[in-house]
Structure formats: C-alpha cells, structure tokens
Design a protein around this motif. Sequence first.
Motif, PDB file in Angstrom:
ATOM      1  N   GLY A  18     -44.293  20.842  -4.525  1.00  0.00           N
ATOM      2  CA  GLY A  18     -44.906  21.890  -5.347  1.00  0.00           C
ATOM      3  C   GLY A  18     -46.420  21.848  -5.271  1.00  0.00           C
ATOM      4  N   PHE A  19     -47.026  22.693  -6.058  1.00  0.00           N
ATOM      5  CA  PHE A  19     -48.483  22.826  -6.067  1.00  0.00           C
ATOM      6  C   PHE A  19     -49.158  21.473  -6.384  1.00  0.00           C
ATOM      7  N   ILE A  20     -49.005  20.968  -7.606  1.00  0.00           N
ATOM      8  CA  ILE A  20     -49.760  19.762  -7.997  1.00  0.00           C
ATOM      9  C   ILE A  20     -49.188  18.519  -7.318  1.00  0.00           C
ATOM     10  N   GLY A  21     -47.832  18.409  -7.308  1.00  0.00           N
ATOM     11  CA  GLY A  21     -47.198  17.213  -6.745  1.00  0.00           C
ATOM     12  C   GLY A  21     -47.589  16.962  -5.294  1.00  0.00           C
ATOM     13  N   ALA A  38     -39.113  13.739  -3.627  1.00  0.00           N
ATOM     14  CA  ALA A  38     -37.794  14.283  -3.975  1.00  0.00           C
ATOM     15  C   ALA A  38     -38.011  15.667  -4.567  1.00  0.00           C
ATOM     16  N   ASP A  39     -37.452  16.677  -3.918  1.00  0.00           N
ATOM     17  CA  ASP A  39     -37.708  18.058  -4.355  1.00  0.00           C
ATOM     18  C   ASP A  39     -36.556  18.929  -3.865  1.00  0.00           C
ATOM     19  N   ASN A  40     -36.118  19.897  -4.678  1.00  0.00           N
ATOM     20  CA  ASN A  40     -35.051  20.802  -4.223  1.00  0.00           C
ATOM     21  C   ASN A  40     -35.602  22.156  -3.776  1.00  0.00           C
ATOM     22  N   LEU A  41     -36.928  22.272  -3.705  1.00  0.00           N
ATOM     23  CA  LEU A  41     -37.622  23.485  -3.247  1.00  0.00           C
ATOM     24  C   LEU A  41     -37.327  24.699  -4.123  1.00  0.00           C
ATOM     25  N   LEU A  42     -37.012  24.463  -5.392  1.00  0.00           N
ATOM     26  CA  LEU A  42     -36.788  25.588  -6.316  1.00  0.00           C
ATOM     27  C   LEU A  42     -38.029  26.491  -6.358  1.00  0.00           C
ATOM     28  N   SER A  43     -39.181  25.895  -6.518  1.00  0.00           N
ATOM     29  CA  SER A  43     -40.428  26.674  -6.487  1.00  0.00           C
ATOM     30  C   SER A  43     -41.422  26.087  -5.498  1.00  0.00           C
ATOM     31  N   GLY A  44     -41.099  24.943  -4.908  1.00  0.00           N
ATOM     32  CA  GLY A  44     -42.006  24.317  -3.935  1.00  0.00           C
ATOM     33  C   GLY A  44     -41.691  24.765  -2.514  1.00  0.00           C
ATOM     34  N   VAL A  58     -33.363  17.193  -2.771  1.00  0.00           N
ATOM     35  CA  VAL A  58     -32.400  16.781  -3.796  1.00  0.00           C
ATOM     36  C   VAL A  58     -32.818  17.345  -5.150  1.00  0.00           C
ATOM     37  N   ASP A  59     -31.803  17.632  -5.964  1.00  0.00           N
ATOM     38  CA  ASP A  59     -32.029  18.092  -7.333  1.00  0.00           C
ATOM     39  C   ASP A  59     -32.177  16.846  -8.221  1.00  0.00           C
ATOM     40  N   VAL A  60     -33.249  16.769  -8.986  1.00  0.00           N
ATOM     41  CA  VAL A  60     -33.435  15.573  -9.822  1.00  0.00           C
ATOM     42  C   VAL A  60     -32.348  15.436 -10.889  1.00  0.00           C
ATOM     43  N   ALA A  61     -31.652  16.531 -11.189  1.00  0.00           N
ATOM     44  CA  ALA A  61     -30.599  16.464 -12.208  1.00  0.00           C
ATOM     45  C   ALA A  61     -29.230  16.107 -11.618  1.00  0.00           C
ATOM     46  N   HIS A  79     -43.268  11.679 -11.821  1.00  0.00           N
ATOM     47  CA  HIS A  79     -42.312  12.772 -12.061  1.00  0.00           C
ATOM     48  C   HIS A  79     -43.025  14.107 -12.302  1.00  0.00           C
ATOM     49  N   HIS A  80     -43.177  14.874 -11.224  1.00  0.00           N
ATOM     50  CA  HIS A  80     -43.762  16.209 -11.333  1.00  0.00           C
ATOM     51  C   HIS A  80     -42.709  17.317 -11.311  1.00  0.00           C
ATOM     52  N   ALA A  81     -41.484  17.029 -10.860  1.00  0.00           N
ATOM     53  CA  ALA A  81     -40.468  18.089 -10.736  1.00  0.00           C
ATOM     54  C   ALA A  81     -40.210  18.718 -12.102  1.00  0.00           C
ATOM     55  N   PRO A 148     -39.432  26.779 -25.509  1.00  0.00           N
ATOM     56  CA  PRO A 148     -38.481  25.776 -25.010  1.00  0.00           C
ATOM     57  C   PRO A 148     -39.134  24.821 -24.001  1.00  0.00           C
ATOM     58  N   TYR A 149     -40.015  25.347 -23.139  1.00  0.00           N
ATOM     59  CA  TYR A 149     -40.723  24.487 -22.178  1.00  0.00           C
ATOM     60  C   TYR A 149     -41.470  23.371 -22.907  1.00  0.00           C
ATOM     61  N   ALA A 150     -42.220  23.744 -23.950  1.00  0.00           N
ATOM     62  CA  ALA A 150     -43.010  22.756 -24.689  1.00  0.00           C
ATOM     63  C   ALA A 150     -42.096  21.792 -25.443  1.00  0.00           C
ATOM     64  N   HIS A 152     -39.118  20.858 -24.591  1.00  0.00           N
ATOM     65  CA  HIS A 152     -38.469  19.936 -23.655  1.00  0.00           C
ATOM     66  C   HIS A 152     -39.461  18.926 -23.094  1.00  0.00           C
ATOM     67  N   LYS A 153     -40.715  19.330 -22.854  1.00  0.00           N
ATOM     68  CA  LYS A 153     -41.721  18.367 -22.387  1.00  0.00           C
ATOM     69  C   LYS A 153     -41.956  17.292 -23.454  1.00  0.00           C
ATOM     70  N   LEU A 154     -42.049  17.735 -24.707  1.00  0.00           N
ATOM     71  CA  LEU A 154     -42.280  16.779 -25.792  1.00  0.00           C
ATOM     72  C   LEU A 154     -41.070  15.852 -25.955  1.00  0.00           C
ATOM     73  N   ASN A 178     -54.571  23.566 -18.041  1.00  0.00           N
ATOM     74  CA  ASN A 178     -54.177  24.540 -17.011  1.00  0.00           C
ATOM     75  C   ASN A 178     -54.750  24.099 -15.664  1.00  0.00           C
ATOM     76  N   VAL A 179     -53.867  23.597 -14.818  1.00  0.00           N
ATOM     77  CA  VAL A 179     -54.307  23.098 -13.513  1.00  0.00           C
ATOM     78  C   VAL A 179     -54.384  24.279 -12.541  1.00  0.00           C
ATOM     79  N   TYR A 180     -55.413  24.292 -11.697  1.00  0.00           N
ATOM     80  CA  TYR A 180     -55.536  25.378 -10.711  1.00  0.00           C
ATOM     81  C   TYR A 180     -56.114  24.805  -9.430  1.00  0.00           C
TER      82      TYR A 180
HETATM   83  N1  LIG Z   1     -49.646  24.139 -13.256  1.00  0.00           N
HETATM   84  C1  LIG Z   1     -50.086  23.771 -14.446  1.00  0.00           C
HETATM   85  O1  LIG Z   1     -51.118  24.270 -14.931  1.00  0.00           O
HETATM   86  C2  LIG Z   1     -49.361  22.722 -15.256  1.00  0.00           C
HETATM   87  C3  LIG Z   1     -49.812  22.456 -16.555  1.00  0.00           C
HETATM   88  C4  LIG Z   1     -49.164  21.482 -17.304  1.00  0.00           C
HETATM   89  C5  LIG Z   1     -48.115  20.776 -16.752  1.00  0.00           C
HETATM   90  N2  LIG Z   1     -47.686  21.080 -15.487  1.00  0.00           N
HETATM   91  C6  LIG Z   1     -46.573  20.310 -14.954  1.00  0.00           C
HETATM   92  O2  LIG Z   1     -46.950  19.819 -13.668  1.00  0.00           O
HETATM   93  C7  LIG Z   1     -45.780  19.700 -12.861  1.00  0.00           C
HETATM   94  C8  LIG Z   1     -45.981  20.411 -11.535  1.00  0.00           C
HETATM   95  O3  LIG Z   1     -46.228  21.792 -11.783  1.00  0.00           O
HETATM   96  P1  LIG Z   1     -46.722  22.785 -10.649  1.00  0.00           P
HETATM   97  O4  LIG Z   1     -47.680  23.707 -11.276  1.00  0.00           O
HETATM   98  O5  LIG Z   1     -47.125  22.020  -9.438  1.00  0.00           O
HETATM   99  O6  LIG Z   1     -45.394  23.607 -10.393  1.00  0.00           O
HETATM  100  P2  LIG Z   1     -44.545  23.829  -9.061  1.00  0.00           P
HETATM  101  O7  LIG Z   1     -43.478  24.786  -9.442  1.00  0.00           O
HETATM  102  O8  LIG Z   1     -45.427  24.172  -7.921  1.00  0.00           O
HETATM  103  O9  LIG Z   1     -43.940  22.388  -8.798  1.00  0.00           O
HETATM  104  C9  LIG Z   1     -42.710  21.957  -9.336  1.00  0.00           C
HETATM  105  C10 LIG Z   1     -41.922  21.331  -8.211  1.00  0.00           C
HETATM  106  O10 LIG Z   1     -40.717  20.807  -8.761  1.00  0.00           O
HETATM  107  C11 LIG Z   1     -39.651  21.194  -7.895  1.00  0.00           C
HETATM  108  N3  LIG Z   1     -38.418  21.242  -8.686  1.00  0.00           N
HETATM  109  C12 LIG Z   1     -38.110  22.105  -9.679  1.00  0.00           C
HETATM  110  N4  LIG Z   1     -36.884  21.821 -10.162  1.00  0.00           N
HETATM  111  C13 LIG Z   1     -36.428  20.767  -9.450  1.00  0.00           C
HETATM  112  C14 LIG Z   1     -35.212  20.021  -9.488  1.00  0.00           C
HETATM  113  N5  LIG Z   1     -34.225  20.293 -10.359  1.00  0.00           N
HETATM  114  N6  LIG Z   1     -35.068  18.999  -8.608  1.00  0.00           N
HETATM  115  C15 LIG Z   1     -36.052  18.692  -7.723  1.00  0.00           C
HETATM  116  N7  LIG Z   1     -37.219  19.369  -7.652  1.00  0.00           N
HETATM  117  C16 LIG Z   1     -37.400  20.396  -8.515  1.00  0.00           C
HETATM  118  C17 LIG Z   1     -40.049  22.542  -7.342  1.00  0.00           C
HETATM  119  O11 LIG Z   1     -39.355  22.897  -6.148  1.00  0.00           O
HETATM  120  C18 LIG Z   1     -41.533  22.336  -7.109  1.00  0.00           C
HETATM  121  O12 LIG Z   1     -41.792  21.796  -5.840  1.00  0.00           O
HETATM  122  C19 LIG Z   1     -44.630  20.231 -13.708  1.00  0.00           C
HETATM  123  O13 LIG Z   1     -43.999  19.136 -14.359  1.00  0.00           O
HETATM  124  C20 LIG Z   1     -45.306  21.116 -14.715  1.00  0.00           C
HETATM  125  O14 LIG Z   1     -44.552  21.255 -15.895  1.00  0.00           O
HETATM  126  C21 LIG Z   1     -48.281  22.039 -14.727  1.00  0.00           C
END
Ligand SMILES: NC(=O)c1ccc[n+]([C@@H]2O[C@H](COP(=O)([O-])OP(=O)(O)OC[C@H]3O[C@@H](n4cnc5c(N)ncnc54)[C@H](O)[C@@H]3O)[C@@H](O)[C@H]2O)c1
Length: 324
Positions: A18-21, A38-44, A58-61, A79-81, A148-150, A152-154, A178-180
């Motif tokens: 994904g973006f940050i990971g 480890a990533d299932n490419l859902l959004s990466g 792979v799906d982390v779940a 753990h960024h997934a 729900p996102y907040a 679940h994170k908490l 907010n990461v950019y």
């Molecule tokens: N972008 C932000 O501003 C921001 C702010 C606060 C927290 N975060 C957290 O940072 C992390 C990374 O966010 P991001 O912005 O890079 O998003 P992103 O969507 O680019 O990255 C998430 C990655 O997780 C993977 N993923 C999703 N579900 C999965 C699963 N079940 N199994 C395996 N891989 C899975 C996606 O394919 C993707 O590569 C997340 O935990 C997000 O909640 C991001």
Amino acid sequence: MSWYASIIVKILVTGGAGFIGSHVADGYLAAGHDVAIADNLLSGSADNVPADARLHLVDVAAPEFDLVMERERPDVVNHHAAQMSVTVSARDPGLDARINCVGLLNVLQSCVKHGVGRFVMISSGGAIYGDVHQRPTSEDVAPQPLSPYAIHKLTGERYLAFYRREYGLSSITLRYGNVYGPRQDPHGEAGVVAIFVGKLLRGEPPTIFAYSDQPTGMSRDYVYVEDAVRANLRAVESDAVGAFNIAGGAPVRTGELFRAVQAACGTDLTAAAGPARPGDLKENWLDVSRAERVLGWRPEVSLADGIARTVAYFRGPARRTIPA
Ligand SMILES: NC(=O)c1ccc[n+]([C@@H]2O[C@H](COP(=O)([O-])OP(=O)(O)OC[C@H]3O[C@@H](n4cnc5c(N)ncnc54)[C@H](O)[C@@H]3O)[C@@H](O)[C@H]2O)c1
C-alpha cells in the motif's frame, strides 16, 4: 534503545504493497533490515513493493497468514494492512471489523505463536479522538471515536495492551495524522492531497467537503510520508510502549490545503463544495511532543515541500498510481 537498533532484523510489513507500508518497507531496507511483505492487494499494488522485499499474497484475516509467519519467522511485525477509509467503514462496518479487528487478532495470535519480539501497530490520530475540545490533542485525552473505522482502530490498540499483559508481546502504536505523499491513491475515498493533485493535474475541479458552519473546511493535521517512515524506524529501535501521535503538529483547513495544492500545480481551477460525509471530524490537531520526548522523532518536511514533492511525483514518469 533496544537491541534492534544495532543489528539487522527480519521485519514483516503487513500492507506493505500500500501507500504508507511500501514507503516503510523502503525505509527498513535502506536501514539494512531484511523485509517481507504480507498483502492481499485489496487497495495496494505489487508495483509499490520494493524489489528487495519478498511479497506474500495473503489476507491477514485468513488462516494462511500463519503459514507466511512460519516461513518468514520475523523478529518484528509492522502492521499497516487495513481497510483505511472512514466512509467505507460507515457504509460497511462488518467489512471494517473483519479486516481491522479480526485481521489484527489473527496477526497477533500468530506473533505470539512464533515468538515475535516487537509489534508495531498503526492507528489513527486523525480518527480515534473524535471532536474533542482539547487541541492540540495529546495521547492522554480519552478518545471518542465517531466511525466504525475509529472504533476498530481503538479496539485494536486495546487488544495490544491485552497481548502485552498476557503474553509479554512488546508493542507500540503509531497514531498517524493525515499522511500524504507519492504513491497515495488519487482515486480513493481518503487521501485528500492525492485526490486534489490527481484531479487538478487532469483538469477536473475537486470537491471540498465541509460542514455548513465551517466555510473554509474542516481542519486536519498533515504529515509527509517520509516523516511517517522515520517514526516506524524509531518504533523498532526503541523499547517504548503505548501510543504516539505522528503528525505535522499543526491544523490546516481543507480550503487552505486546496490553495497550496493549486499553487503547486500551477492552476487556477477552483473547487466545488460538498457536504461533510458520515464520520468526518470537524477539527483535528495532534500534540506530537510525546514522540519527540520519547522517540526523538519530530516532523521535518514542511507542508509546502511535501506538496511540491507529491506534485512532482504525480507529474513524473514514475507515476504508478495515476492512470493516464
Ligand atoms: N493514509 C492516512 O492518512 C492514514 C492515517 C491514519 C492511519 N492510516 C493507517 O495506515 C495504514 C496504511 O494506510 P494507507 O494509507 O497506506 O492505505 P493503503 O490502502 O494504501 O494500504 C493498506 C494496505 O493494506 C492492504 N490490505 C487491506 N486489507 C488487507 C487484508 N485483509 N490482508 C492483507 N492486506 C490487506 C491493502 O492491499 C494495502 O496494500 C492503515 O492501517 C491505515 O489505517 C493511514
């Protein structure tokens, strides 16, 4: 300082496509560590994965995640997934819970089973505090999650405390603002800098979502992705436990952000106005002094520099996440 500071360790980054990971994986590799993803490419995207990292689809779940852990035997799991959109979580709380809670628990169980020494969890300082009155908001303020996102994170952070007490799993939580930066999805439902840059470079007017009593938009605390990467390095070099805000440490209104992006793109296209979406906070401004005091981390890239680098990335030939 932990022993990880001085030696090469094996680090598994979930969500590393994904973006940050993927930037975090780059940072660990540059520091000399061994990295698997480890990533299932859902959004990466596999394009984001550094050539020197091993990618496991792979799906982390899923139960198969444990087979990856068995094969890799990492010292550290980062753990960024996640499902990372507040809007999606409000539409489908069950999906968010499956990935962000059940997925986390599956990863934690596997960490305990394979004797992982350090766990880095990513949470959201931009979401979990809710609309609290104490600003800048420190980690000591009781979170009031609105989506729900907040929630679940908490919940994930609370599970970490359980695993620390019950199994002695050393862990740290980074609560991002907010990461950019480069590689952020310009077509996603979150990531306003990438969305603004993507639209302006395509000549389309973006929309500024706002509450009616906030004419210049909501405030957010932006942090450039390279600063977030340095926090992830400190997180494995240190033994510190608990939660740390990782942000720019200054509130920026969406209207102000839009003007900065507009200037960096060299356009006078204006933005449309739209209503705030479910779960949107009105204000967010994070106190980052604990990270400075304990981790020796502080944001270094100014908003103007970070936006300029992001625009250059989306304009350049290596724009892997912006279709023509
Ligand atoms: N972008 C932000 O501003 C921001 C702010 C606060 C927290 N975060 C957290 O940072 C992390 C990374 O966010 P991001 O912005 O890079 O998003 P992103 O969507 O680019 O990255 C998430 C990655 O997780 C993977 N993923 C999703 N579900 C999965 C699963 N079940 N199994 C395996 N891989 C899975 C996606 O394919 C993707 O590569 C997340 O935990 C997000 O909640 C991001």
